[in-house]
Design a protein around this motif. Structure first.
Motif, PDB file in Angstrom:
ATOM      1  N   GLU A   1       0.896  -1.343   0.122  1.00 21.37           N
ATOM      2  CA  GLU A   1       0.082   0.055  -0.003  1.00 21.37           C
ATOM      3  C   GLU A   1       0.767   1.261  -0.051  1.00 21.37           C
ATOM      4  OE1 GLU A   1      -3.123   0.312  -0.176  1.00 21.37           O
ATOM      5  OE2 GLU A   1      -3.760  -1.811  -0.518  1.00 21.37           O
ATOM      6  N   ASP A   2       1.826   1.141   0.727  1.00 18.89           N
ATOM      7  CA  ASP A   2       2.941   2.384   0.773  1.00 18.89           C
ATOM      8  C   ASP A   2       3.530   2.584  -0.647  1.00 18.89           C
ATOM      9  OD1 ASP A   2       2.367   2.824   3.507  1.00 18.89           O
ATOM     10  OD2 ASP A   2       4.089   1.913   4.114  1.00 18.89           O
ATOM     11  N   ASP A   3       3.876   1.592  -1.498  1.00 17.54           N
ATOM     12  CA  ASP A   3       4.611   2.100  -2.498  1.00 17.54           C
ATOM     13  C   ASP A   3       3.473   2.280  -3.497  1.00 17.54           C
ATOM     14  OD1 ASP A   3       7.045   1.165  -1.615  1.00 17.54           O
ATOM     15  OD2 ASP A   3       6.980  -0.672  -2.483  1.00 17.54           O
ATOM     16  N   LEU A   4       2.123   1.798  -3.367  1.00 19.81           N
ATOM     17  CA  LEU A   4       1.359   2.094  -4.552  1.00 19.81           C
ATOM     18  C   LEU A   4       0.804   3.622  -4.074  1.00 19.81           C
ATOM     19  CD1 LEU A   4      -0.248   0.594  -6.710  1.00 19.81           C
ATOM     20  CD2 LEU A   4      -2.205   0.456  -5.123  1.00 19.81           C
ATOM     21  N   GLU A   5       1.082   3.963  -2.885  1.00 18.18           N
ATOM     22  CA  GLU A   5       0.622   5.607  -2.792  1.00 18.18           C
ATOM     23  C   GLU A   5       1.680   6.343  -3.161  1.00 18.18           C
ATOM     24  OE1 GLU A   5      -1.135   8.965  -0.948  1.00 18.18           O
ATOM     25  OE2 GLU A   5      -1.885   6.901  -1.660  1.00 18.18           O
ATOM     26  N   THR A   6       2.847   5.895  -3.131  1.00 17.46           N
ATOM     27  CA  THR A   6       4.121   6.662  -3.701  1.00 17.46           C
ATOM     28  C   THR A   6       4.023   6.844  -5.114  1.00 17.46           C
ATOM     29  OG1 THR A   6       5.685   6.248  -1.773  1.00 17.46           O
ATOM     30  CG2 THR A   6       6.514   7.061  -3.975  1.00 17.46           C
TER      31      THR A   6
ATOM     32  N   ARG B   1       1.320   6.576  -7.028  1.00 14.78           N
ATOM     33  CA  ARG B   1       0.111   7.687  -7.334  1.00 14.78           C
ATOM     34  C   ARG B   1       0.657   8.902  -7.510  1.00 14.78           C
ATOM     35  NH1 ARG B   1      -5.609   7.951  -3.797  1.00 14.78           N
ATOM     36  NH2 ARG B   1      -4.019   8.552  -2.150  1.00 14.78           N
ATOM     37  N   ASN B   2       1.372   9.100  -6.183  1.00 19.90           N
ATOM     38  CA  ASN B   2       1.852  10.631  -6.073  1.00 19.90           C
ATOM     39  C   ASN B   2       2.606  11.070  -7.119  1.00 19.90           C
ATOM     40  OD1 ASN B   2       0.294  10.884  -3.672  1.00 19.90           O
ATOM     41  ND2 ASN B   2       2.088  10.429  -2.271  1.00 19.90           N
TER      42      ASN B   2
ATOM     43  N   HIS C   1       0.590  11.354 -10.371  1.00 22.75           N
ATOM     44  CA  HIS C   1      -0.269  12.454 -10.456  1.00 22.75           C
ATOM     45  C   HIS C   1       0.826  13.989 -10.632  1.00 22.75           C
ATOM     46  CE1 HIS C   1      -3.818  11.435  -7.784  1.00 22.75           C
ATOM     47  NE2 HIS C   1      -3.489  10.507  -8.797  1.00 22.75           N
TER      48      HIS C   1
ATOM     49  N   TYR D   1      -8.098   3.792  -7.583  1.00 28.01           N
ATOM     50  CA  TYR D   1      -7.276   4.064  -6.542  1.00 28.01           C
ATOM     51  C   TYR D   1      -6.602   5.500  -6.893  1.00 28.01           C
ATOM     52  CZ  TYR D   1      -3.736   3.853  -3.040  1.00 28.01           C
ATOM     53  OH  TYR D   1      -2.865   4.241  -1.857  1.00 28.01           O
ATOM     54  N   PHE D   2      -6.090   5.464  -8.177  1.00 24.22           N
ATOM     55  CA  PHE D   2      -5.128   6.532  -8.769  1.00 24.22           C
ATOM     56  C   PHE D   2      -5.819   7.521  -9.184  1.00 24.22           C
ATOM     57  CE2 PHE D   2      -2.076   3.424  -8.587  1.00 24.22           C
ATOM     58  CZ  PHE D   2      -0.908   3.959  -8.795  1.00 24.22           C
ATOM     59  N   GLU D   3      -7.447   7.662  -8.814  1.00 19.19           N
ATOM     60  CA  GLU D   3      -8.249   8.925  -9.291  1.00 19.19           C
ATOM     61  C   GLU D   3      -7.926   9.108 -10.666  1.00 19.19           C
ATOM     62  OE1 GLU D   3      -9.052  10.871  -5.112  1.00 19.19           O
ATOM     63  OE2 GLU D   3      -6.713  11.112  -5.924  1.00 19.19           O
TER      64      GLU D   3
END
Length: 222
Positions: A131-136, A138-139, A142, A176-178
């Motif tokens: 989840e942490d890497d996926l959030e990174t 995504r950022n 973006h 998730y990536f909007e």
């Protein structure tokens, strides 16, 4: 009696109309010109167009492996990119000069220094990551979508490692990536991929080439 030879002249303007003894015939800029040249001039085929792309994604997303497979390189010689590397990836209708940037924490802050001159973007993410890497990821995506040097370019987003049990589906990634609200009005493609199905990867790149060709014909770029 001597039969006179029929001499055909072949002349194609920059925008595609061809002139022949039977009158003026209009062709599309690229495909028609190639066909006419093959029939009339019988010369070597015109060179494939080349596009300069930048490929980004976190370390471990599989950028290097995908590009190496597309270049038919031996899997034993694949080494993760720590700085940047450039590969000429050949396709039937184009050559993609891909500048791959390393995805480590201490390198990502320098990504934007290598964006200049890019005509398209490949973003590779690990769909089975934490989840942490996926959030990174995504950022970072973006940030790339909104960067002044990239925001108008076509994006190919590859959800890699679909062969892993923990892989998220394309629909999950899109939500998730909007991507729908963030990339509305932009040209982007989101596709699943894995090294087990390189034909699907090639199909995804073909879609990107179509977007690059369409961009060539925009009035503002003529």
């Amino acid at each position: 009696m001597r039969v006179p030879l029929l001499r055909i002249s072949c002349r194609v303007s920059a925008f595609g109309p061809a002139e022949s003894p039977v009158g003026n015939v209009g062709f599309p800029r690229r495909g028609g010109r190639r066909c006419f040249r093959a029939l009339c001039c019988k010369g070597p085929p015109p060179p494939r167009p080349e596009y300069d792309l930048v490929c980004i994604g976190l370390t471990g997303s599989g950028k290097t492996s995908l590009l190496s497979q597309l270049c038919s390189e031996s899997p034993e010689n694949i080494v993760s990119t720590t700085g940047f590397s450039i590969k000429a990836v050949p396709f039937q209708n184009a050559i993609l000069n891909v500048k791959e940037l390393g995805g480590a924490d201490n390198i990502r802050k320098y990504w934007s220094r290598y964006y200049q001159g890019s005509q398209g973007v490949i973003f590779v993410l690990d769909s089975a990551s934490s989840e942490d890497d996926l959030e990174t990821a995504r950022n970072e995506l973006h940030s790339a979508l909104q960067h002044p040097q990239l925001c108008t370019l076509p994006f190919l987003i590859l959800a890699n490692h679909q062969d892993k049990p923990a892989a998220r589906s394309v629909q999950e990634i899109k939500k998730y990536f909007e991507l729908e609200p963030l990339a509305r009005g932009k040209r982007w493609i989101l596709k699943p991929c894995s090294l087990d199905d390189m034909e699907a990867v090639k199909d995804s790149f073909s879609l990107l080439i179509n977007l690059l060709e369409e961009r060539d014909f925009e009035p503002s770029r003529m």
